[in-house]
Scaffold this active site. Structure first.
Site, PDB file in Angstrom:
ATOM      1  N   SER A  47       0.828  -1.199   0.000  1.00  0.00           N
ATOM      2  CA  SER A  47       0.000   0.000   0.000  1.00  0.00           C
ATOM      3  C   SER A  47       0.871   1.261   0.000  1.00  0.00           C
ATOM      4  O   SER A  47       1.700   1.435  -0.894  1.00  0.00           O
ATOM      5  CB  SER A  47      -0.955  -0.037   1.192  1.00  0.00           C
ATOM      6  OG  SER A  47      -1.988   0.899   1.045  1.00  0.00           O
ATOM      7  N   ASP A 105      -9.361  -6.100  -4.664  1.00  0.00           N
ATOM      8  CA  ASP A 105      -8.917  -4.899  -3.951  1.00  0.00           C
ATOM      9  C   ASP A 105      -9.901  -3.752  -4.208  1.00  0.00           C
ATOM     10  O   ASP A 105     -10.131  -3.371  -5.349  1.00  0.00           O
ATOM     11  CB  ASP A 105      -7.513  -4.512  -4.430  1.00  0.00           C
ATOM     12  CG  ASP A 105      -6.851  -3.483  -3.528  1.00  0.00           C
ATOM     13  OD1 ASP A 105      -7.566  -2.717  -2.855  1.00  0.00           O
ATOM     14  OD2 ASP A 105      -5.604  -3.449  -3.495  1.00  0.00           O
ATOM     15  N   HIS A 141      -7.436  -5.793  -0.480  1.00  0.00           N
ATOM     16  CA  HIS A 141      -6.251  -4.936  -0.327  1.00  0.00           C
ATOM     17  C   HIS A 141      -5.309  -5.438   0.762  1.00  0.00           C
ATOM     18  O   HIS A 141      -4.108  -5.265   0.666  1.00  0.00           O
ATOM     19  CB  HIS A 141      -6.707  -3.506  -0.001  1.00  0.00           C
ATOM     20  CG  HIS A 141      -5.607  -2.506   0.000  1.00  0.00           C
ATOM     21  ND1 HIS A 141      -4.913  -2.163  -1.142  1.00  0.00           N
ATOM     22  CD2 HIS A 141      -5.060  -1.768   1.021  1.00  0.00           C
ATOM     23  CE1 HIS A 141      -3.987  -1.253  -0.836  1.00  0.00           C
ATOM     24  NE2 HIS A 141      -4.060  -1.003   0.454  1.00  0.00           N
TER      25      HIS A 141
END
Length: 340
Positions: free
Chosen positions: A150, A280, A308
């Site tokens: 991320s 995601d 995610h």
């Protein structure tokens, strides 16, 4: 009869002795869930053989956990995502060989790493701090494998572009910072935030157990059943840091940082692995194809039924993929004997 009474007394005493820790545990869950969460992380670090250390450099302190020593395989540096911490990686470290040298650092301002009001929390600012950390612990004495997820993936990619000689290979997991062609549920939230001039609540900064549960639904395709007390504990742990999280959030969605990784892709020379959850809802999986178009030699692993939070949802698979990639790249260079 006397013997029977002694036995009954023994059970009563034993039951009373056991009741104390059981009641203490129940009380901690109900009354101090945040303390229980901290104990949980401490326990798992200890179980997995990770040690927590601090690295000081010019008045700035980094907190990190590590296991193992530099050896035949490259060291692994792991960068967590927004509002997380080094313990995010415990689920993956569990499935990695114990002889590997692994370093999980708290990102700038997060958890045990120094937080200042004048700090630059843009992606470039975080890259500078992580490079300072790498030099402080002398991790770059030889090229290492860099992993980021991320926000940490955005930082990792820009780091590799800016310091190519230090990276032997790299894994990006659902990295932020890419202009992906398809919108996600989070993109819609972000547009609403922008239209409201950021007066609405930020989905990644929950302030109630209900908002915490919503964040898990947004970030994870797998539906975890989390007790209300634990959700409250997670809120309590994060609450004192929410102002800081808002500051970092505004930095990383700002013009300077939002597409930092995309703008640096052409400068990445290290062998690259991309791991992405197909479901995601935060950073769309179409970003993997964007990366592959710029860096056609990269390896892309897309995970079914995964969102995610790849590290939380598919820790075993993630560890296996990372290890396979490291071994493949090192063997391609002819730099080590076969080992696991």
């Amino acid at each position: 009869m006397a013997a029977d009474l002694d036995m009954v007394n023994l059970f009563i005493i034993a039951g009373g002795t056991l009741a104390i820790p059981i009641l203490a545990f129940v009380a901690s869950v109900l009354l101090w869930p945040s303390a229980l969460i901290k104990v949980y992380y401490w326990y798992w670090r200890r179980t997995l053989g990770l040690q927590v250390r601090y690295a000081d450099c010019g008045g700035y302190r980094f907190c990190y956990a590590y296991r193992g020593k530099p050896g035949m395989r490259p060291s692994i540096l792991m960068l967590h995502g927004f509002s997380a911490h080094k313990d995010t990686w415990l689920t993956v470290v569990k499935y990695l060989p114990k002889h590997l040298h692994i370093v999980c650092v708290d990102m700038p301002g997060h958890e045990g790493t120094t937080r200042t009001n004048t700090e630059d929390y843009s992606i470039q600012g975080q890259v500078r701090r992580i490079h300072q950390f790498v030099e402080t612990i002398r991790l770059n004495r030889k090229p290492f494998h860099l992993v980021g997820t991320s926000m940490g993936g955005n930082v990792a990619g820009v780091y590799a572009a800016c310091h190519p000689s230090e990276i032997c290979s790299m894994t990006l997991i659902c990295p932020d910072g890419i202009r992906h062609p398809c919108e996600t549920k989070f993109d819609n939230h972000l547009q609403d935030l922008e239209h409201s001039n950021y007066t609405l609540n930020i989905p990644l900064i929950p302030t109630t157990p209900e908002e915490m549960e919503d964040m898990f639904r947004l970030c994870s395709h797998v539906r975890f059943k989390i007790p209300q007390q634990i959700l409250q504990g997670l809120v309590d742990v994060r609450q004192p840091h929410n102002t800081f999280y808002q500051e970092v959030f505004m930095e990383i969605v700002g013009e300077k940082s939002r597409y930092a990784l995309h703008e640096h892709l052409h400068l990445i020379t290290a062998p690259l692995q991309v791991i992405w959850g197909k479901q995601d809802q935060v950073v769309d999986v179409s970003g993997a194809a964007v990366i592959a178009e710029v860096l056609p030699g990269c390896r892309v692993d897309l995970l079914d039924n995964c969102g995610h939070s790849v590290v939380m949802e598919r820790p075993c698979r993630t560890a296996k993929l990372i290890l396979e990639f490291i071994i493949l790249q090192q063997d391609a260079r002819g730099g080590t004997k076969k080992s696991s």
